[in-house]
Enzyme design. Structure first.
Site, PDB file in Angstrom:
ATOM      1  N   PRO A  48     -32.777   7.549  33.404  1.00  0.00           N
ATOM      2  CA  PRO A  48     -31.490   6.859  33.516  1.00  0.00           C
ATOM      3  C   PRO A  48     -31.569   5.796  34.608  1.00  0.00           C
ATOM      4  O   PRO A  48     -32.006   6.075  35.713  1.00  0.00           O
ATOM      5  CB  PRO A  48     -30.510   7.969  33.924  1.00  0.00           C
ATOM      6  CG  PRO A  48     -31.231   9.249  33.678  1.00  0.00           C
ATOM      7  CD  PRO A  48     -32.696   8.959  33.755  1.00  0.00           C
ATOM      8  N   GLU A  49     -31.187   4.581  34.277  1.00  0.00           N
ATOM      9  CA  GLU A  49     -31.111   3.525  35.282  1.00  0.00           C
ATOM     10  C   GLU A  49     -29.640   3.319  35.653  1.00  0.00           C
ATOM     11  O   GLU A  49     -28.763   4.005  35.132  1.00  0.00           O
ATOM     12  CB  GLU A  49     -31.765   2.250  34.750  1.00  0.00           C
ATOM     13  CG  GLU A  49     -33.277   2.447  34.559  1.00  0.00           C
ATOM     14  CD  GLU A  49     -34.090   1.187  34.784  1.00  0.00           C
ATOM     15  OE1 GLU A  49     -33.648   0.329  35.570  1.00  0.00           O
ATOM     16  OE2 GLU A  49     -35.160   1.056  34.175  1.00  0.00           O
TER      17      GLU A  49
END
Ligand SMILES: [Zn+2]
Length: 271
Positions: free
Chosen positions: A2-3
């Site tokens: 996840p960014e």
């Protein structure tokens, strides 16, 4: 992984269900993810109301008057808000129960984190973070100042948390492509004009990804499926060896600081 956009979309997805609710239980099934989970401290928050869910870099902060729960999704973490009676799945490590619902953290690779901070006392994990990319604190003057004396390559500078938080590998690749900057250009050789454009493009790519992810918000209350990850339209990331979508040249892949970097030798010339 996840960014920042995925974490921001997670924040939006869960805050709808958590804001204003009272924590009725906190269940920790796994004593340690990336770090030990401070279960006794977290459980002091039972009975307290959640004022809001905020975000700093890639950390989600569930705020109460008595203290905060800080969650990092690591490499593979995801959050759902579901009925508390929904059967557990493998890798469901932590539940934050609010009435009939539960915020459930699933993390197969266990690089995520659940931390506690006393109210008004910033956690140590926040101490070396630079400005948020989507705020005015991150502007071209700041980036120009950060690059002026650095010989390290520009891609590593924009991925450096003290410079700006939350520009992960995907968006660093994309932003440099869209700006026409070769990722291996030493930071102090990138022109001011290019850095000005890069600042704007970083904001744009992150904002666009958050907007795109917003369409997945309903998934946060679904029992199945993996919320917080969304199909993205990417120019270069993960496309090494394929044709450039702008000029048809073959995209090149190099490792920079252990991370895959894809660029177009035509659109991103060495300066
Ligand atoms: Zn190209």
């Amino acid at each position: 992984m996840p960014e920042l956009p995925e974490v921001e979309v997670s924040r939006m997805g869960v805050s709808v269900h958590l804001d204003g609710q009272v924590i009725s239980d906190i269940v920790v099934r796994t004593p340690k993810l990336r770090w030990d989970i401070p279960t006794p401290q977290l459980q002091t928050l039972i009975g307290h109301q959640i004022n809001r869910v905020s975000r700093r870099a890639k950390y989600l902060v569930i705020e109460t008057a008595a203290g905060d729960i800080i969650i990092h999704l690591g490499m593979s973490g995801s959050l759902r808000v579901i009925d508390k009676n929904v059967e557990l799945k493998k890798h469901d490590h932590v539940d934050i129960v609010v009435g009939a619902k539960v915020l459930r953290l699933n993390d197969p690779r266990r690089f995520g984190a659940v931390l506690f901070s006393e109210s008004g006392v910033p956690h140590a994990v926040f101490s070396k973070l630079g400005p948020e990319p989507l705020t005015e604190a991150f502007d071209s003057q700041h980036l120009i100042a950060m690059c002026a004396k650095r010989k390290v390559v520009i891609k590593q500078v924009i991925m450096d948390n003290p410079v700006v938080v939350g520009v992960g590998n995907i968006y660093a690749n994309e932003a440099l492509f869209l700006t026409g900057i070769h990722p291996q250009t030493p930071a102090n050789k990138v022109t001011k004009k290019q850095l000005k454009l890069l600042t704007t493009v970083i904001k744009d790519v992150l904002a666009a990804a958050i907007k795109q992810g917003g369409t997945t918000l309903k998934d946060f209350s679904q029992t199945d499926g993996k919320p917080g990850y969304f199909a993205q339209s990417l120019y270069v990331y993960g496309r090494g060896g394929k044709p450039c979508l702008k000029c048809d040249s073959t995209l090149q892949e190099v490792k920079i600081g252990q991370r895959a970097s894809v660029y177009c030798p035509q659109c991103q010339k060495d300066s």
